[in-house]
Design an enzyme around this catalytic site. Structure first.
Site, short mmCIF file in Angstrom:
data_model
loop_
_atom_site.label_atom_id
_atom_site.label_comp_id
_atom_site.label_asym_id
_atom_site.label_seq_id
_atom_site.Cartn_x
_atom_site.Cartn_y
_atom_site.Cartn_z
CD GLU A 1 -3.34 0.13 2.02
OE1 GLU A 1 -4.37 -0.51 1.77
OE2 GLU A 1 -3.10 0.60 3.15
CG HIS B 1 6.82 -29.92 0.06
ND1 HIS B 1 7.30 -31.19 -0.15
CD2 HIS B 1 7.58 -29.37 1.04
CE1 HIS B 1 8.31 -31.41 0.68
NE2 HIS B 1 8.50 -30.32 1.41
CE LYS C 1 -12.05 1.81 1.13
NZ LYS C 1 -11.45 2.81 2.01
#
Ligand code: PA5
Length: 450
Positions: A286, A307, A421
């Site tokens: 951010e 793995h 948003k």
């Protein structure tokens, strides 16, 4: 000199990066350091975190410890509601310093409001139905949707169970000192509150009440955490990469970025570090991912991920560098037992501790990845202690702030998080977003046609 509990070791980068490359960055680092110290860089109003370890008033620390103890005593389960910077720091500290399994923790701390999911909340309410519950709701803006709607559900459930007045006594709100819906609600309902300093952004707020209260409630010593961070202030300052550990890490990652290594993988070898990596990802991503630049922060948990994504790390696109985060000491030592029949052919490991084996796994991985073309450095942490973690938090915050300035971005804003948003608000019919809703609706109709 402050006792270092963390060490950044980039010796193995020699070959990829020479000392002269690092030295050449000294003027840029000095300029970035100056922008932080005299508050002259972009985002200079959000530098309160720089002094938190030494300037947090003792009275405030004492009141957080007391409130944490009260929550600890009154709750079997403490629900911490928040998202992003309002939850990741506390979760990182609690996971790093508490027993590995939630059933071994008192109180159990459950995080909510960091996701939008009915099943998660339904399961949470079913888990706490016979338990004593308290809530710490955390939001700087006080208006974030995810924690806001989760808090509505939990508050309603609590008011039905305890009654409105008793519920108020079980809720602590951590929010802006003056503004926002949560501040208003807390005043109306009479919740206990803690202030988030206006000059500290979410992802830099772990050493404010945002992180400190849940951490204290978990029984962790926040004074030692702050003490560790204060120690890191000494070795994370200065104009040269050799004096300033955070500066050196910032310089190294910027040199690598400029050479085409655009992703940094934080690879830890202990499960208790998983959420430290998650916190770091938010801090780095951010802060730096803007203006079409920024190192992409990723994380892996070894040896588990060896793995799965280990294959990609060894032979995938060579645009990645790796920072190994390694813990020197664990609290317990378990060794591999010996069996006389050796049917599983593991007696060659008998008597060795898991840490000895893990250390060899680290060394093996480090050299395999270097040979595979992945530049790598190591961040060595002393132990699972508050002091070590305090140093680590401060080191990363300072490093990412410097790194952002080296990348020529404002590390303290996050304009990009508004885009989703706005679309979401428009689609949900929030007032003021009508124009955007029409535009989105027509784009959605277009897609549906095809
Ligand atoms: O770092 C940030 O600023 C963000 O991640 C915020 O912490 C996050 O969006 C939550 O915001 P708020 O605390 O206002 O609810």
């Amino acid at each position: 000199m402050a006792h270092r509990k963390i060490t950044f070791d980039d010796r193995l980068l020699d070959g990829t990066i020479k000392q002269s490359d690092i030295d050449a960055y000294a003027p840029a680092l000095a300029a970035a350091e100056k922008m932080l110290s005299d508050r002259s860089g972009p985002g200079g109003d959000f530098l309160g975190w720089l002094d938190l370890p030494t300037k947090t008033p003792k009275k405030l620390v004492d009141s957080i410890v007391t409130a944490g103890q009260e929550l600890h005593d009154k709750a079997d389960v403490l629900i911490c509601i928040g998202i992003g910077g309002s939850y990741l720091g506390a979760r990182a500290a609690i996971e790093f310093l508490s027993p590995s399994f939630e059933d071994l923790r008192k109180p159990r701390i459950i995080f909510a409001g960091h996701t939008i999911n009915s099943d998660y909340l339904a399961d949470l309410l079913s888990l706490v139905k016979d338990k004593q519950v308290a809530v710490n709701v955390i939001s700087k803006s006080g208006t974030t949707t995810e924690p806001g709607i989760a808090f509505r559900v939990i508050r309603k459930w609590m008011e039905d169970r305890y009654g409105r007045k008793a519920t108020a006594g079980r809720i602590v709100a951590t929010t802006d000192p003056a503004s926002g819906a949560l501040r208003k609600l807390a005043a109306e309902e009479g919740y206990a509150t803690f202030d988030i300093p206006p000059d500290v952004g979410g992802r830099f707020s772990v050493l404010t009440p945002v992180g400190l209260l849940p951490i204290a409630a978990a029984g962790i010593d926040i004074r030692k955490l702050l003490f560790g961070a204060a120690q890191a202030m000494h070795f994370c300052k200065g104009a040269t990469p050799d004096a300033n550990m955070a500066g050196r890490y910032a310089v190294v990652r910027n040199i690598l970025f400029k050479r085409g290594y655009t992703t940094e993988v934080m690879a830890s070898f202990q499960p208790q570090l998983h959420f430290v990596s998650e916190w770091w990802k938010q801090l780095a991503g951010e802060s730096e991912g803007k203006n079409n630049t920024g190192i992409f922060p990723a994380s892996l948990d070894y040896t588990t991920d060896l793995h799965s994504l280990g294959q990609w790390m060894q032979e995938g696109v060579r645009s990645v560098f790796e920072t190994f985060m390694l813990l020197r000491e664990t609290a317990n030592t378990i060794t591999v037992p010996e069996f006389t029949d050796d049917s599983d052919e593991l007696n060659y490991l008998a008597g060795k501790s898991f840490e000895e084996i893990n250390q060899r796994a680290y060394q093996g991985t480090l050299f395999a990845h270097l040979d595979g073309g992945v530049p790598a450095a190591t961040l060595l942490l002393n132990s699972r202690s508050e002091e070590t973690l305090g140093q680590l938090f401060y080191f990363f915050e300072k490093a990412i702030a410097l790194s952002g300035y080296l990348l020529r971005v404002n590390p303290f804003d996050q304009p990009g998080v508004e885009a989703y948003k706005k679309n979401m608000f428009a689609l949900l019919g929030k007032k003021g977003f009508e124009k955007q809703r029409d535009a989105l609706a027509s784009r959605i109709r277009e897609v549906m046609k095809t």
